[in-house]
Design a protein around this motif. Structure first.
Motif, mmCIF file in Angstrom:
data_model
loop_
_atom_site.group_PDB
_atom_site.id
_atom_site.type_symbol
_atom_site.label_atom_id
_atom_site.label_comp_id
_atom_site.label_asym_id
_atom_site.label_seq_id
_atom_site.Cartn_x
_atom_site.Cartn_y
_atom_site.Cartn_z
ATOM 1 N N SER A 50 0.843 -1.195 0.000
ATOM 2 C CA SER A 50 0.000 0.000 0.000
ATOM 3 C C SER A 50 0.875 1.241 0.000
ATOM 4 N N GLU A 92 -0.122 4.036 1.185
ATOM 5 C CA GLU A 92 -0.459 4.781 2.397
ATOM 6 C C GLU A 92 0.547 4.469 3.497
ATOM 7 N N THR A 93 1.062 5.478 4.155
ATOM 8 C CA THR A 93 2.033 5.284 5.234
ATOM 9 C C THR A 93 1.588 6.006 6.499
ATOM 10 N N ILE A 94 1.838 5.394 7.644
ATOM 11 C CA ILE A 94 1.598 6.018 8.936
ATOM 12 C C ILE A 94 2.838 5.795 9.788
ATOM 13 N N ARG A 144 -8.034 -0.335 13.802
ATOM 14 C CA ARG A 144 -8.612 0.659 12.899
ATOM 15 C C ARG A 144 -7.789 1.948 12.847
ATOM 16 N N GLY A 155 -4.729 1.714 11.002
ATOM 17 C CA GLY A 155 -3.799 1.464 9.911
ATOM 18 C C GLY A 155 -2.591 0.653 10.310
ATOM 19 N N LYS A 188 -2.291 -2.609 8.357
ATOM 20 C CA LYS A 188 -1.852 -2.345 6.986
ATOM 21 C C LYS A 188 -0.350 -2.108 6.944
ATOM 22 N N GLN A 208 -8.280 -6.257 0.738
ATOM 23 C CA GLN A 208 -6.867 -5.953 0.482
ATOM 24 C C GLN A 208 -6.362 -6.611 -0.801
#
Length: 251
Positions: free
Chosen positions: A109, A111-113, A197, A199, A202, A234
């Motif tokens: 993905s 998307e990064t956190i 929830r 991330g 992920k 996913q």
């Protein structure tokens, strides 16, 4: 992915016996671990054969201090109505697992956190065990103690690599990776309820995709668990299923 099968899933415990009908896993050092003391059928047994196997497994399990009965039926085969009726009459729990697979590129993905995901080391094993205990407690104190001892004992296992995720230096998630030549299997995947929830799961799967290289990523999910819906979203592809029966306490 068409060649992926339930037989690719890592089996814990000691393979005590195998013939053309079944595999018997019997592990005296792990008597309360269901998957380490289990029969896996290669061919669907008749009702008469299964009833006889219950008696045999009961004797074997009692001899080593196991207090459960566990059978796995052949991949993509459903017990017939007569067998299902007897499973219920004998107070076994009937459930099924589903096998899923995905390529690393499809799982990655963009998307990064801000989550730190890393392999567990000697310095972080206690953090891993703190998270593990939260999920293990539902199986009882004996399981917590035995599984904790096994994790410490197997820490240097070259097959299983343990992974931990930190959020603001707090351990919040764990998973295990079982490494094979063509596959990398995700097992023991969990994020603490307070941190779900966000991330984190992920981010952990991104880590798996990075270390998988060209290997297919596989996992098994409880067929009745809503977590499988997340895997489908996913991009995981459904491969097959297998039914299991379990009796947690031998009468």
């Amino acid at each position: 992915m068409s060649s992926i099968a339930m037989s690719d899933i890592y089996k814990t415990g000691h393979l005590d016996f195998e013939d053309n009908k079944k595999l018997i896993y019997l592990t005296p050092s792990e008597p309360i671990v269901y998957s380490s003391n289990n029969w896996i059928y290669k061919a669907m047994p008749s009702l008469e054969q299964w009833l006889a196997d219950i008696e045999t497994q009961s004797t074997m399990h009692r001899a080593q201090g196991s207090n459960h009965l566990s059978f796995t039926f052949p991949e993509d085969e459903t017990p017939n109505e007569q067998l299902r009726k007897e499973i219920k009459n004998k107070s076994f729990e009937l459930s099924y697992l589903e096998l899923y697979a995905i390529s690393p590129a499809e799982l990655m993905s963009a998307e990064t956190i801000n989550i730190d995901v890393q392999f567990v080391t000697r310095d972080s094993i206690e953090d891993y065990l703190d998270v593990h205990q939260v999920f293990a407690e539902s199986f009882g104190n004996d399981y917590v103690q035995q599984s904790t001892e096994l994790i410490r004992h197997r820490f240097a296992d070259e097959v299983i690599q343990r992974v931990i995720a930190y959020k603001d230096k707090i351990p919040v998630g764990i998973l295990n990776l079982i490494l094979a030549e063509d596959t990398i299997e995700i097992d023991g995947f969990g994020v603490l309820p307070k941190y779900q929830r966000m991330g984190i799961g992920k981010a952990m799967q991104n880590f798996v995709a990075e270390v998988a290289n060209d290997r297919t990523i596989i996992l098994v999910a409880d067929g009745e668990d809503t977590a499988k819906d997340m895997y489908i979203k996913q991009g995981y592809v459904y491969i097959s299923y297998s039914y299991n029966v379990l009796k947690e306490q031998i009468n």
